[in-house]
Scaffold this active site. Structure first.
Site, PDB file in Angstrom:
ATOM      1  CE  LYS A   1      -5.274  -4.903  19.870  1.00  0.00           C
ATOM      2  NZ  LYS A   1      -5.157  -5.672  18.617  1.00  0.00           N
TER       3      LYS A   1
ATOM      4  CG  ASP B   1      -6.606  -5.518  14.758  1.00  0.00           C
ATOM      5  OD1 ASP B   1      -5.844  -4.608  14.368  1.00  0.00           O
ATOM      6  OD2 ASP B   1      -6.657  -5.892  15.948  1.00  0.00           O
TER       7      ASP B   1
END
Ligand code: ATR
Length: 274
Positions: free
Chosen positions: A67, A103
């Site tokens: 990420k 997210d």
């Protein structure tokens, strides 16, 4: 028209539930597309990104440990990725490789489903100061929560986040959690404590007021020790599965052109697999 292709990459990646989620939606909406898991080692990640277009991908998801690398390597980033410092969704737009982070959206949408009005419930206590915590804090700030209290084993990491996110976000040691809970409206666990194989409760929900909401971003098991204790105390609880399902929505829409729905059927299907 050619099949549209998307992926999730991580290392390892076999545990990922994303192929089930996207596969379910592809079938449900009758889309000529594919979504598969691709294991890419950290050393190969940059080359993998460079080859995406030539390999016919519309984009994909990125998970641990890529990420932060994805954040550094994309050509453009959306606002959430900038705020969180990590990218979990890739797509092409105007000829550029974009990186976004869904997210925070997933976290907020899950609470919208199961605890409407949650953002007006009072101060929030966030356990943990890692990547997941950054996404949660971004969501809380976006929804206007004015008092966000980060509690972490390593105080320095909580302080880093409190500087990063600025006004209204404070850092605290783990032993201060009791006092912080007394007037809190929301308790969020972002640590792996309570996951299968990890011991224990990170905070005792007994000290929360009666109107407080307790949520955990961990969803294996669905009812973590923290949620069980909160429920036992009569508090409203929200498990972490909806965050996983909702974070997948914006990517699917970008790659395949249809905004998919998070349904009870999808939820049941993933639960059967946990
Ligand atoms: P993620 O990206 O999933 O948030 P991370 O960046 O590794 O993962 O962060 C893990 C979080 O869980 C951290 O807040 C970590 O606390 P430290 O910053 O003190 O390491 C917390 N955590 C993990 N194991 C823990 C444990 N046994 N006790 C307390 N906190 C723990």
């Amino acid at each position: 028209m050619a099949e549209k292709r998307a992926f999730v990459t991580g290392h390892p990646i076999a545990h990922s539930r994303s192929p089930k989620i996207h596969g379910h939606w592809l079938a449900r909406y009758g889309i000529d597309g594919s979504y598969r898991a691709i294991d890419v080692a950290p050393d190969d990640f940059a080359a993998f990104l460079n080859g995406l277009r030539d390999n016919g991908f519309q984009g994909g998801n990125v998970t641990i440990p890529h990420k932060e690398a994805a954040f550094a390597l994309v050509e453009r980033r959306d606002e959430a990725a900038e705020a969180i410092g990590a990218v979990n969704t890739l797509w092409f737009e105007d000829g550029k490789l974009w990186g976004g982070n869904t997210d925070a959206h997933g976290f907020a949408a899950n609470l919208d489903d199961y605890a409407p009005g949650w953002a007006a419930n009072g101060p929030a206590v966030v356990l943990g100061a890692g990547g997941a915590s950054r996404a949660v804090i971004h969501a809380l700030k976006e929804r206007g929560v004015g008092d966000i209290r980060i509690v972490n084993r390593t105080l320095a990491r909580a302080e880093e986040l409190s500087h990063r996110f600025g006004a209204g976000v404070s850092a605290h040691r783990a032993d201060a959690v009791g006092d912080l809970l007394a007037d809190a409206g929301l308790l969020v666990n972002t640590t792996a404590l309570g996951m299968h194989g990890n011991e224990g409760l990170s905070a005792d929900p007994a000290g929360l007021p009666d109107h407080a909401i307790v949520t955990d971003i961990v969803y294996v098991p669905l009812e973590t020790p923290l949620l069980a204790a909160a429920r036992g105390r009569g508090l409203w609880t929200v498990d972490g599965l909806g965050m996983l399902l909702h974070q997948a929505v914006p990517g699917f829409e970008r790659w395949f052109g249809t905004r998919p729905e998070v349904t009870a059927e999808l939820r049941r299907m993933i639960i059967a697999d946990i």
